[in-house]
Scaffold this active site. Structure first.
Site, PDB file in Angstrom:
ATOM      1  N   ASP A  83      96.531 -41.759  -1.813  1.00 58.47           N
ATOM      2  CA  ASP A  83      97.089 -42.666  -0.812  1.00 58.47           C
ATOM      3  C   ASP A  83      98.479 -43.124  -1.253  1.00 58.47           C
ATOM      4  O   ASP A  83      98.664 -43.574  -2.386  1.00 58.47           O
ATOM      5  CB  ASP A  83      96.143 -43.865  -0.657  1.00 58.47           C
ATOM      6  CG  ASP A  83      96.452 -44.713   0.555  1.00 58.47           C
ATOM      7  OD1 ASP A  83      97.138 -44.227   1.468  1.00 58.47           O
ATOM      8  OD2 ASP A  83      95.992 -45.873   0.590  1.00 58.47           O
ATOM      9  N   ASP A 105     104.619 -40.532   0.692  1.00 54.16           N
ATOM     10  CA  ASP A 105     105.192 -41.565   1.557  1.00 54.16           C
ATOM     11  C   ASP A 105     106.680 -41.704   1.269  1.00 54.16           C
ATOM     12  O   ASP A 105     107.095 -42.523   0.447  1.00 54.16           O
ATOM     13  CB  ASP A 105     104.468 -42.896   1.364  1.00 54.16           C
ATOM     14  CG  ASP A 105     104.972 -43.968   2.324  1.00 54.16           C
ATOM     15  OD1 ASP A 105     105.899 -43.676   3.109  1.00 54.16           O
ATOM     16  OD2 ASP A 105     104.436 -45.089   2.291  1.00 54.16           O
TER      17      ASP A 105
END
Length: 354
Positions: A83, A105
């Protein structure tokens, strides 16, 4: 072992019209709760670990834990996902430790605080996609910055969150730019910004279209009907869990999360992965508080942890059923990562952006 890549799982979800909750993990109890929920309703699962979770639990411990869960529950397709990776090293070390999927990200720079420009995001996400696909691992990218449309601020979680005030151009993913991003980065899934944020304090009132822009998801799906969309910060922060925490000594101010019915609406518009962490934390810690107050003489950690696991299991099962994930595990025939790598190399898995 039943480890599956994110790409294969989300392809199946798209074919069958369901979404998959992605539950965060830090320890054994959370892992068992997730897998017990999956077994109870025959659902595939995504378990994900943040950089903070990897630091807390240690990569070796996490890797062995996932191996154990896959062995204990061999009938459950299990995707292990990084994540909010902040750079190439975070993503590559995750794959080295057995993760079948990573998120790069690039909406924030490597400090996980500074909003990045578009070219930076494209460049670093494309590099991670290129490397991960060599070995058959999947990649999720993010376009837009997670944060509140009410406050213009992002909520930090595990050291990840934009600092400073953000405008709507940063907080809402541009559909046209999304097409260009997917084409240039070759990501398998795209996390979009629509007004959700990390943590429990997402909205000061029940969200409507002004502060939860589901219309953005719809617009992106129309332009990218074959791209798997991801909703981050999608805990619902149930009132009953707030009430349990506060009834037993907690001090959570009134807050609102993303309603389950809005997530279900998103699934109909191409959302395939739904990130949930806060709800699981609340389910567990509510039981810690209850037992500590009701049985103040108790000192056996298992007497706290078992009810907490049961509460999290029930929460996870509710989401698996609501999102249509239940009943899907037995329908999936897992493709090994080596075979996925060959499919990437052949171009068979290239995103459709035309």
């Amino acid at each position: 072992m039943a480890l599956i890549t994110l790409r294969q799982l989300l392809d199946h979800a798209a074919e069958q019209g369901y979404g998959v909750p992605a539950f965060n993990i830090n320890n054994m109890e959370q892992g068992l709760a997730i897998m017990e929920a999956a077994r109870a309703c025959d659902a595939p699962v995504i378990i994900q670990a943040s950089r903070g979770a990897r630091s807390y639990a240690n990569d070796i411990m996490l890797a062995k834990m996932i191996e154990a869960l896959a062995a204990i529950y061999p009938e459950i397709p299990l995707c292990m996902h990084q994540d909010h990776g902040n750079n190439e090293a975070t993503c590559m070390t995750a794959i080295r430790h057995g993760f079948t999927s990573v998120m790069m990200d690039g909406s924030l720079k490597a400090d996980a605080k500074t909003p990045a420009d578009y070219d930076y995001n494209v460049d670093i996400t494309a590099r991670v996609s290129h490397m991960a696909h060599w070995v058959g691992a999947s990649v999720e990218g993010e376009l837009g910055v997670l944060g509140s449309l009410e406050t213009g601020e992002s909520e930090a979680e595990d050291g990840h969150g934009a600092e400073g005030k953000l405008d709507h151009s940063q907080l809402l993913t541009d559909p046209d730019q999304a097409v260009d991003f997917v084409k240039k980065t070759q990501v398998d899934a795209l996390a979009i910004a629509c007004g959700t944020s990390h943590g429990a304090y997402k909205f000061s009132r029940k969200p409507d279209g002004e502060i939860l822009a589901m219309s953005v998801i719809e617009a992106i799906h129309k332009k990218l009907p074959d791209t798997h969309l991801v909703m981050h910060g999608s805990s619902s922060v149930p009132q009953e869990l707030q009430d349990i925490i506060n009834a037993f000594g907690g001090a959570m101010p009134q807050t609102f999360g993303v309603p389950v019915e809005e997530i279900v609406r998103g699934i109909k518009m191409g959302v395939r992965k739904v990130n949930i962490d806060t709800d699981c934390r609340m389910a567990m810690t509510g039981q810690f508080r209850r037992i500590a107050q009701q049985t103040p003489s108790e000192f056996d950690p298992r007497k706290f942890l078992k009810p907490a696991m049961d509460a999290m299991r029930d929460l996870c099962k509710q989401r698996l059923e609501a999102f249509g994930t239940a009943g899907q595990a037995g329908k999936i025939r897992i493709i090994p990562m080596d075979d996925m790598a060959k499919r990437y190399a052949s171009g068979a898995l290239a995103p459709k952006t035309a």
